[in-house]
Design a protein around this motif. Structure first.
Motif, PDB file in Angstrom:
ATOM      1  N   ALA A  36      65.311  54.322  34.592  1.00 14.97           N
ATOM      2  CA  ALA A  36      64.430  55.528  34.751  1.00 14.97           C
ATOM      3  C   ALA A  36      63.359  55.558  33.379  1.00 14.97           C
ATOM      4  O   ALA A  36      62.051  56.046  34.012  1.00 14.97           O
ATOM      5  CB  ALA A  36      65.340  56.607  34.314  1.00 14.97           C
ATOM      6  N   LYS A  37      63.420  54.662  32.646  1.00 12.90           N
ATOM      7  CA  LYS A  37      62.178  54.570  31.500  1.00 12.90           C
ATOM      8  C   LYS A  37      61.407  53.782  31.815  1.00 12.90           C
ATOM      9  O   LYS A  37      60.088  53.614  31.476  1.00 12.90           O
ATOM     10  CB  LYS A  37      63.031  54.135  30.085  1.00 12.90           C
ATOM     11  CG  LYS A  37      63.700  55.289  29.336  1.00 12.90           C
ATOM     12  CD  LYS A  37      64.163  54.774  28.134  1.00 12.90           C
ATOM     13  CE  LYS A  37      64.984  55.823  27.176  1.00 12.90           C
ATOM     14  NZ  LYS A  37      65.490  55.405  26.070  1.00 12.90           N
ATOM     15  N   LYS A  38      61.483  52.994  32.856  1.00 12.18           N
ATOM     16  CA  LYS A  38      60.594  51.991  33.517  1.00 12.18           C
ATOM     17  C   LYS A  38      59.976  52.351  34.899  1.00 12.18           C
ATOM     18  O   LYS A  38      59.631  51.720  35.650  1.00 12.18           O
ATOM     19  CB  LYS A  38      61.371  50.537  33.627  1.00 12.18           C
ATOM     20  CG  LYS A  38      61.723  50.068  32.255  1.00 12.18           C
ATOM     21  CD  LYS A  38      62.320  48.698  32.519  1.00 12.18           C
ATOM     22  CE  LYS A  38      62.778  48.128  31.081  1.00 12.18           C
ATOM     23  NZ  LYS A  38      63.577  46.836  31.288  1.00 12.18           N
ATOM     24  N   ALA A  39      60.223  53.760  35.295  1.00 14.01           N
ATOM     25  CA  ALA A  39      59.801  54.113  36.415  1.00 14.01           C
ATOM     26  C   ALA A  39      58.445  54.075  36.761  1.00 14.01           C
ATOM     27  O   ALA A  39      58.103  53.907  37.925  1.00 14.01           O
ATOM     28  CB  ALA A  39      60.355  55.735  36.370  1.00 14.01           C
ATOM     29  N   TRP A  40      57.436  54.024  35.933  1.00 24.48           N
ATOM     30  CA  TRP A  40      56.119  53.582  36.174  1.00 24.48           C
ATOM     31  C   TRP A  40      55.692  52.430  36.843  1.00 24.48           C
ATOM     32  O   TRP A  40      54.896  52.413  37.296  1.00 24.48           O
ATOM     33  CB  TRP A  40      55.075  54.028  34.839  1.00 24.48           C
ATOM     34  CG  TRP A  40      55.756  52.992  33.935  1.00 24.48           C
ATOM     35  CD1 TRP A  40      56.503  53.037  32.912  1.00 24.48           C
ATOM     36  CD2 TRP A  40      54.976  51.749  33.599  1.00 24.48           C
ATOM     37  NE1 TRP A  40      56.883  51.943  31.979  1.00 24.48           N
ATOM     38  CE2 TRP A  40      55.929  51.035  32.718  1.00 24.48           C
ATOM     39  CE3 TRP A  40      54.026  50.938  34.243  1.00 24.48           C
ATOM     40  CZ2 TRP A  40      55.567  50.019  32.047  1.00 24.48           C
ATOM     41  CZ3 TRP A  40      53.891  49.679  33.578  1.00 24.48           C
ATOM     42  CH2 TRP A  40      54.545  49.186  32.612  1.00 24.48           C
ATOM     43  N   ARG A  41      56.775  51.477  36.545  1.00 29.27           N
ATOM     44  CA  ARG A  41      56.676  50.244  37.166  1.00 29.27           C
ATOM     45  C   ARG A  41      57.108  49.942  39.026  1.00 29.27           C
ATOM     46  O   ARG A  41      56.744  49.187  39.377  1.00 29.27           O
ATOM     47  CB  ARG A  41      57.580  49.190  36.426  1.00 29.27           C
ATOM     48  CG  ARG A  41      57.122  48.851  35.081  1.00 29.27           C
ATOM     49  CD  ARG A  41      57.931  47.596  34.481  1.00 29.27           C
ATOM     50  NE  ARG A  41      57.460  47.310  33.259  1.00 29.27           N
ATOM     51  CZ  ARG A  41      57.908  46.463  32.317  1.00 29.27           C
ATOM     52  NH1 ARG A  41      59.083  45.797  33.037  1.00 29.27           N
ATOM     53  NH2 ARG A  41      57.574  46.168  31.303  1.00 29.27           N
ATOM     54  N   MET A  42      57.684  51.153  39.034  1.00 34.11           N
ATOM     55  CA  MET A  42      58.495  51.076  40.363  1.00 34.11           C
ATOM     56  C   MET A  42      57.418  51.233  41.439  1.00 34.11           C
ATOM     57  O   MET A  42      56.231  52.231  41.043  1.00 34.11           O
ATOM     58  CB  MET A  42      59.482  52.264  40.658  1.00 34.11           C
ATOM     59  CG  MET A  42      60.691  51.750  39.956  1.00 34.11           C
ATOM     60  SD  MET A  42      61.902  53.136  40.197  1.00 34.11           S
ATOM     61  CE  MET A  42      63.081  52.814  39.078  1.00 34.11           C
ATOM     62  N   PHE A  43      57.342  50.664  42.700  1.00 37.14           N
ATOM     63  CA  PHE A  43      56.275  51.002  43.569  1.00 37.14           C
ATOM     64  C   PHE A  43      56.415  52.395  44.292  1.00 37.14           C
ATOM     65  O   PHE A  43      55.449  52.816  44.518  1.00 37.14           O
ATOM     66  CB  PHE A  43      56.415  49.744  44.603  1.00 37.14           C
ATOM     67  CG  PHE A  43      55.498  50.064  45.903  1.00 37.14           C
ATOM     68  CD1 PHE A  43      53.954  49.665  45.731  1.00 37.14           C
ATOM     69  CD2 PHE A  43      55.674  50.550  46.955  1.00 37.14           C
ATOM     70  CE1 PHE A  43      53.210  49.955  46.786  1.00 37.14           C
ATOM     71  CE2 PHE A  43      55.079  50.870  47.924  1.00 37.14           C
ATOM     72  CZ  PHE A  43      53.486  50.540  47.988  1.00 37.14           C
ATOM     73  N   SER A  44      57.559  52.801  44.224  1.00 34.88           N
ATOM     74  CA  SER A  44      57.687  54.034  44.826  1.00 34.88           C
ATOM     75  C   SER A  44      56.982  55.038  44.008  1.00 34.88           C
ATOM     76  O   SER A  44      56.614  55.962  44.560  1.00 34.88           O
ATOM     77  CB  SER A  44      59.372  54.360  45.096  1.00 34.88           C
ATOM     78  OG  SER A  44      59.844  54.180  43.667  1.00 34.88           O
ATOM     79  N   VAL A  45      57.120  55.026  42.602  1.00 31.22           N
ATOM     80  CA  VAL A  45      56.549  55.988  41.617  1.00 31.22           C
ATOM     81  C   VAL A  45      55.146  55.969  41.776  1.00 31.22           C
ATOM     82  O   VAL A  45      54.493  56.780  41.911  1.00 31.22           O
ATOM     83  CB  VAL A  45      57.009  55.894  40.445  1.00 31.22           C
ATOM     84  CG1 VAL A  45      56.347  56.528  39.387  1.00 31.22           C
ATOM     85  CG2 VAL A  45      58.640  56.153  40.522  1.00 31.22           C
ATOM     86  N   GLN A  46      54.267  54.416  41.804  1.00 27.04           N
ATOM     87  CA  GLN A  46      53.205  54.268  41.830  1.00 27.04           C
ATOM     88  C   GLN A  46      52.565  54.774  43.195  1.00 27.04           C
ATOM     89  O   GLN A  46      51.345  55.496  43.232  1.00 27.04           O
ATOM     90  CB  GLN A  46      52.734  52.879  41.711  1.00 27.04           C
ATOM     91  CG  GLN A  46      53.285  52.379  40.421  1.00 27.04           C
ATOM     92  CD  GLN A  46      53.046  50.783  40.264  1.00 27.04           C
ATOM     93  OE1 GLN A  46      52.863  50.234  41.325  1.00 27.04           O
ATOM     94  NE2 GLN A  46      53.476  50.224  39.147  1.00 27.04           N
ATOM     95  N   ALA A  47      53.138  54.727  44.442  1.00 26.58           N
ATOM     96  CA  ALA A  47      52.694  55.037  45.695  1.00 26.58           C
ATOM     97  C   ALA A  47      52.614  56.746  45.619  1.00 26.58           C
ATOM     98  O   ALA A  47      51.750  57.403  46.219  1.00 26.58           O
ATOM     99  CB  ALA A  47      53.393  54.602  46.627  1.00 26.58           C
ATOM    100  N   GLN A  48      53.680  57.322  45.237  1.00 23.79           N
ATOM    101  CA  GLN A  48      53.820  58.573  45.223  1.00 23.79           C
ATOM    102  C   GLN A  48      52.751  59.362  44.294  1.00 23.79           C
ATOM    103  O   GLN A  48      51.829  60.388  44.597  1.00 23.79           O
ATOM    104  CB  GLN A  48      54.784  58.975  44.648  1.00 23.79           C
ATOM    105  CG  GLN A  48      56.189  58.688  45.694  1.00 23.79           C
ATOM    106  CD  GLN A  48      56.692  59.783  46.751  1.00 23.79           C
ATOM    107  OE1 GLN A  48      56.001  60.775  46.801  1.00 23.79           O
ATOM    108  NE2 GLN A  48      57.155  58.924  47.622  1.00 23.79           N
ATOM    109  N   ALA A  49      52.544  58.704  43.082  1.00 24.15           N
ATOM    110  CA  ALA A  49      51.440  59.117  42.171  1.00 24.15           C
ATOM    111  C   ALA A  49      49.938  58.940  42.789  1.00 24.15           C
ATOM    112  O   ALA A  49      49.121  59.897  42.801  1.00 24.15           O
ATOM    113  CB  ALA A  49      51.460  58.244  40.906  1.00 24.15           C
ATOM    114  N   VAL A  50      49.636  58.021  43.695  1.00 19.44           N
ATOM    115  CA  VAL A  50      48.311  57.864  44.118  1.00 19.44           C
ATOM    116  C   VAL A  50      48.283  58.631  45.221  1.00 19.44           C
ATOM    117  O   VAL A  50      47.075  59.527  45.396  1.00 19.44           O
ATOM    118  CB  VAL A  50      48.175  56.300  44.619  1.00 19.44           C
ATOM    119  CG1 VAL A  50      46.923  56.146  45.481  1.00 19.44           C
ATOM    120  CG2 VAL A  50      48.151  55.212  43.438  1.00 19.44           C
ATOM    121  N   ALA A  51      49.184  58.946  46.049  1.00 16.49           N
ATOM    122  CA  ALA A  51      49.145  60.033  47.005  1.00 16.49           C
ATOM    123  C   ALA A  51      48.963  61.423  46.424  1.00 16.49           C
ATOM    124  O   ALA A  51      48.142  62.352  46.794  1.00 16.49           O
ATOM    125  CB  ALA A  51      50.587  60.032  47.909  1.00 16.49           C
TER     126      ALA A  51
END
Length: 69
Positions: free
Chosen positions: A7-22
């Motif tokens: 959880a502390k490295k969630a910003w590295r996950m593609f899923s989190v990055q894609a959702q943030a860009v959307a």
């Protein structure tokens, strides 16, 4: 409810990055002036955001070694 171990490295996950860009695209669309909005089809923004969200779902299912480092 329990957080995942990474959880502390969630910003590295593609899923989190894609959702943030959307989220950023949809948020930016809301604040764009109407003259700029008229230059882009609204459906393009919708489908781009939906594509990123679907990619985020698939990204969560794929092994991401950078998260475990």
């Amino acid at each position: 409810m329990k957080l995942i171990p990474e959880a502390k490295k969630a910003w590295r996950m593609f899923s989190v990055q894609a959702q943030a860009v959307a989220f950023a695209i949809l948020g930016a669309w809301q604040v764009l002036p109407e003259d700029l909005k008229s230059r882009l089809p609204e459906s393009m923004v919708f489908w781009l955001a939906m594509g990123l969200m679907v990619a985020g779902i698939f990204g969560r299912l794929i092994d991401q070694p950078s998260v475990r480092e």
